[in-house]
Design a protein around this motif. Structure first.
Motif, PDB file in Angstrom:
ATOM      1  N   LEU A  55      17.214 -11.809  14.649  1.00 44.95           N
ATOM      2  CA  LEU A  55      17.546 -13.240  14.733  1.00 44.95           C
ATOM      3  C   LEU A  55      17.986 -13.832  13.386  1.00 44.95           C
ATOM      4  O   LEU A  55      18.371 -14.993  13.311  1.00 44.95           O
ATOM      5  N   GLY A  56      17.871 -13.025  12.315  1.00 44.93           N
ATOM      6  CA  GLY A  56      18.336 -13.484  11.003  1.00 44.93           C
ATOM      7  C   GLY A  56      17.329 -14.293  10.217  1.00 44.93           C
ATOM      8  O   GLY A  56      17.697 -15.240   9.525  1.00 44.93           O
ATOM      9  N   PHE A  57      16.047 -13.916  10.317  1.00 42.94           N
ATOM     10  CA  PHE A  57      15.004 -14.596   9.537  1.00 42.94           C
ATOM     11  C   PHE A  57      14.235 -13.585   8.697  1.00 42.94           C
ATOM     12  O   PHE A  57      13.751 -12.582   9.208  1.00 42.94           O
ATOM     13  N   SER A  58      14.114 -13.875   7.409  1.00 40.92           N
ATOM     14  CA  SER A  58      13.433 -12.947   6.503  1.00 40.92           C
ATOM     15  C   SER A  58      12.020 -13.423   6.192  1.00 40.92           C
ATOM     16  O   SER A  58      11.678 -14.580   6.418  1.00 40.92           O
ATOM     17  N   GLY A  59      11.226 -12.498   5.659  1.00 37.18           N
ATOM     18  CA  GLY A  59       9.846 -12.810   5.283  1.00 37.18           C
ATOM     19  C   GLY A  59       8.849 -11.886   5.952  1.00 37.18           C
ATOM     20  O   GLY A  59       7.755 -11.666   5.448  1.00 37.18           O
ATOM     21  N   MET A  60       9.273 -11.304   7.112  1.00 36.61           N
ATOM     22  CA  MET A  60       8.384 -10.368   7.810  1.00 36.61           C
ATOM     23  C   MET A  60       9.107  -9.080   8.206  1.00 36.61           C
ATOM     24  O   MET A  60       8.477  -8.161   8.731  1.00 36.61           O
ATOM     25  N   GLY A  67       6.248  -5.086  -0.658  1.00 36.13           N
ATOM     26  CA  GLY A  67       6.294  -6.376  -1.347  1.00 36.13           C
ATOM     27  C   GLY A  67       6.131  -7.593  -0.448  1.00 36.13           C
ATOM     28  O   GLY A  67       6.111  -8.723  -0.937  1.00 36.13           O
ATOM     29  N   GLU A  68       6.035  -7.372   0.861  1.00 32.73           N
ATOM     30  CA  GLU A  68       5.795  -8.490   1.792  1.00 32.73           C
ATOM     31  C   GLU A  68       4.361  -8.452   2.293  1.00 32.73           C
ATOM     32  O   GLU A  68       3.835  -7.374   2.585  1.00 32.73           O
ATOM     33  N   GLU A  69       3.731  -9.629   2.362  1.00 34.73           N
ATOM     34  CA  GLU A  69       2.389  -9.744   2.926  1.00 34.73           C
ATOM     35  C   GLU A  69       2.382 -10.870   3.955  1.00 34.73           C
ATOM     36  O   GLU A  69       3.135 -11.839   3.826  1.00 34.73           O
ATOM     37  N   ILE A  70       1.519 -10.731   4.947  1.00 33.88           N
ATOM     38  CA  ILE A  70       1.382 -11.746   5.993  1.00 33.88           C
ATOM     39  C   ILE A  70       1.189 -13.148   5.386  1.00 33.88           C
ATOM     40  O   ILE A  70       1.774 -14.123   5.838  1.00 33.88           O
ATOM     41  N   SER A  71       0.370 -13.228   4.353  1.00 35.57           N
ATOM     42  CA  SER A  71       0.022 -14.529   3.763  1.00 35.57           C
ATOM     43  C   SER A  71       1.203 -15.246   3.127  1.00 35.57           C
ATOM     44  O   SER A  71       1.161 -16.456   2.907  1.00 35.57           O
ATOM     45  N   GLN A  72       2.281 -14.527   2.837  1.00 35.71           N
ATOM     46  CA  GLN A  72       3.441 -15.150   2.179  1.00 35.71           C
ATOM     47  C   GLN A  72       4.210 -16.082   3.109  1.00 35.71           C
ATOM     48  O   GLN A  72       4.881 -17.006   2.642  1.00 35.71           O
ATOM     49  N   TYR A  99      -5.617  -9.614  -1.784  1.00 33.61           N
ATOM     50  CA  TYR A  99      -5.083  -8.304  -1.407  1.00 33.61           C
ATOM     51  C   TYR A  99      -5.929  -7.672  -0.294  1.00 33.61           C
ATOM     52  O   TYR A  99      -7.120  -7.427  -0.465  1.00 33.61           O
ATOM     53  N   ARG A 100      -5.304  -7.445   0.867  1.00 32.51           N
ATOM     54  CA  ARG A 100      -5.929  -6.820   2.052  1.00 32.51           C
ATOM     55  C   ARG A 100      -7.253  -7.499   2.422  1.00 32.51           C
ATOM     56  O   ARG A 100      -8.198  -6.845   2.854  1.00 32.51           O
ATOM     57  N   HIS A 101      -7.279  -8.807   2.236  1.00 36.34           N
ATOM     58  CA  HIS A 101      -8.526  -9.538   2.513  1.00 36.34           C
ATOM     59  C   HIS A 101      -8.228 -10.933   3.056  1.00 36.34           C
ATOM     60  O   HIS A 101      -7.241 -11.563   2.692  1.00 36.34           O
ATOM     61  N   SER A 102      -9.125 -11.398   3.932  1.00 37.44           N
ATOM     62  CA  SER A 102      -9.093 -12.794   4.399  1.00 37.44           C
ATOM     63  C   SER A 102     -10.513 -13.210   4.752  1.00 37.44           C
ATOM     64  O   SER A 102     -11.426 -12.375   4.828  1.00 37.44           O
ATOM     65  N   ILE A 103     -10.687 -14.493   5.017  1.00 37.14           N
ATOM     66  CA  ILE A 103     -11.997 -15.038   5.396  1.00 37.14           C
ATOM     67  C   ILE A 103     -12.468 -14.475   6.747  1.00 37.14           C
ATOM     68  O   ILE A 103     -13.651 -14.523   7.076  1.00 37.14           O
ATOM     69  N   PHE A 104     -11.535 -13.895   7.509  1.00 36.18           N
ATOM     70  CA  PHE A 104     -11.858 -13.423   8.854  1.00 36.18           C
ATOM     71  C   PHE A 104     -12.556 -12.061   8.869  1.00 36.18           C
ATOM     72  O   PHE A 104     -13.080 -11.648   9.903  1.00 36.18           O
ATOM     73  N   GLN A 105     -12.553 -11.371   7.731  1.00 39.23           N
ATOM     74  CA  GLN A 105     -13.254 -10.085   7.675  1.00 39.23           C
ATOM     75  C   GLN A 105     -14.758 -10.325   7.660  1.00 39.23           C
ATOM     76  O   GLN A 105     -15.240 -11.243   7.016  1.00 39.23           O
ATOM     77  N   ASN A 106     -15.493  -9.469   8.388  1.00 41.59           N
ATOM     78  CA  ASN A 106     -16.954  -9.604   8.498  1.00 41.59           C
ATOM     79  C   ASN A 106     -17.338 -11.017   8.945  1.00 41.59           C
ATOM     80  O   ASN A 106     -18.264 -11.624   8.418  1.00 41.59           O
ATOM     81  N   SER A 107     -16.566 -11.540   9.900  1.00 42.50           N
ATOM     82  CA  SER A 107     -16.775 -12.900  10.382  1.00 42.50           C
ATOM     83  C   SER A 107     -16.765 -12.891  11.904  1.00 42.50           C
ATOM     84  O   SER A 107     -16.215 -11.985  12.528  1.00 42.50           O
ATOM     85  N   LYS A 108     -17.360 -13.905  12.497  1.00 46.65           N
ATOM     86  CA  LYS A 108     -17.359 -14.004  13.968  1.00 46.65           C
ATOM     87  C   LYS A 108     -16.208 -14.876  14.472  1.00 46.65           C
ATOM     88  O   LYS A 108     -16.079 -15.136  15.657  1.00 46.65           O
ATOM     89  N   LYS A 109     -15.359 -15.315  13.545  1.00 43.74           N
ATOM     90  CA  LYS A 109     -14.200 -16.119  13.936  1.00 43.74           C
ATOM     91  C   LYS A 109     -13.164 -15.198  14.594  1.00 43.74           C
ATOM     92  O   LYS A 109     -12.892 -14.122  14.079  1.00 43.74           O
ATOM     93  N   ILE A 110     -12.607 -15.642  15.717  1.00 43.00           N
ATOM     94  CA  ILE A 110     -11.662 -14.811  16.463  1.00 43.00           C
ATOM     95  C   ILE A 110     -10.278 -15.446  16.404  1.00 43.00           C
ATOM     96  O   ILE A 110     -10.102 -16.614  16.765  1.00 43.00           O
ATOM     97  N   ILE A 111      -9.315 -14.678  15.922  1.00 43.65           N
ATOM     98  CA  ILE A 111      -7.941 -15.190  15.813  1.00 43.65           C
ATOM     99  C   ILE A 111      -7.287 -15.205  17.191  1.00 43.65           C
ATOM    100  O   ILE A 111      -7.327 -14.210  17.923  1.00 43.65           O
TER     101      ILE A 111
END
Length: 289
Positions: free
Chosen positions: A103-108, A130-135, A161-173
């Motif tokens: 579709l012509g969109f960069s970043g992922m 060089g691309e990360e989800i958080s970017q 780096y390879r970390h978010s608040i959701f690790q070891n958490s009961k929050k469900i994405i």
């Protein structure tokens, strides 16, 4: 109404194609069914674990004395509107990466080779080339510990780096929203093709695995550290530290979960002895090892 099954073999639900059974297993197709699973686990006083494509998890040969919930097809949808992408948690990341390039969109677009889902990628802050989800992430819709649906901003996610608040958490994405940038579609598709060819040449994609075993270390690339410790190609039963890329453990023939775990522990130990680097695993081992 959520259907809960007993003693379900998890080989078919994990990319390693190894390991034992979940004491209880269910596919959830709605927030209501997730809440049912949470209630069931609470009632039984058992741990609860959520999976998408099972691309970074190994269940013990002895099984997992808990409840494993797979987010079903109702959690696998996405929509693009101009540069805004909204994707539900179980949507394959590779599909989104390919579609964004088309579709012509960069970043992922450089994330096309990462196995797993959008939800798992957000939890791990997955990245490549060089691309990360958080970017590109703007916000995440979650089911919080108190069982209410909330929206977290980028800052709320506490990415590193390879970390978010959701690790070891009961929050469900439940879903994530991304803001992508207009780009040249043919150039991005070409870059994707090149990356996929590189992956095929350098990574053991012909065998079942869970991708990278270890996170990048300040001491260097994990594959190089494992290779320097003399373990490239090391085999234990049906599991092998890949002779193509030493940061992969592969199932070369009916590997047990224990063999995979033991090889990962051996690699950690030998790398520490050889270089003093303490490697951290990306793979989640569920149950007793």
């Amino acid at each position: 109404m959520l259907t809960i099954q007993e003693n379900v073999d998890m080989k078919a639900f994990t990319t390693f194609r190894a390991g034992g059974a979940a004491r209880y297993f269910a596919k959830a197709e709605s927030v209501e069914e997730i809440l049912e699973a949470k209630s069931f686990a609470r009632e039984k006083k058992l741990p609860l674990f959520f999976i998408g494509l099972g691309s970074n998890v190994v269940v013990s040969d002895a099984g997992f004395e808990g409840v494993i919930v797979k987010l079903g097809k109702e959690f696998s949808h996405f929509k693009f509107e101009k540069g805004t992408l909204v994707a539900k948690a179980s949507t394959p990341l590779s599909m989104i990466a390919r579609m964004s390039a088309t579709l012509g969109f960069s970043g992922m677009h450089l994330l096309a080779g990462i196995p797993g889902t959008v939800g798992g990628a957000v939890v791990m802050n997955a990245g490549a080339y060089g691309e990360e989800i958080s970017q590109t992430l703007q916000s995440v819709k979650i089911l919080d510990d108190d069982e209410t649906v909330k929206t977290f901003s980028l800052a709320d996610c506490e990415f590193s780096y390879r970390h978010s608040i959701f690790q070891n958490s009961k929050k469900i994405i439940l879903e994530a929203t991304f803001q992508l940038t207009p780009g040249n579609s043919s150039e991005m598709i070409l870059a994707q093709k090149k990356i996929m060819e590189e992956r095929k040449a350098k990574q053991p994609l012909e065998f079942p695995s869970a991708g990278s075993v270890f996170k990048r270390s300040p001491a260097g690339f994990p594959g190089a550290l494992v290779e320097a410790a003399g373990l490239k190609g090391k085999t234990l039963g049906g599991a092998q530290i890949s002779s193509k890329h030493a940061n992969f453990i592969v199932n070369i023939g009916n590997a047990t979960a224990q063999e995979i775990y033991d090889l990962s522990e051996l690699a950690k130990e030998k790398v520490f002895e050889n270089s003093g680097a303490l490697l951290e695993k990306e793979i989640i081992f569920l149950g007793k090892f």
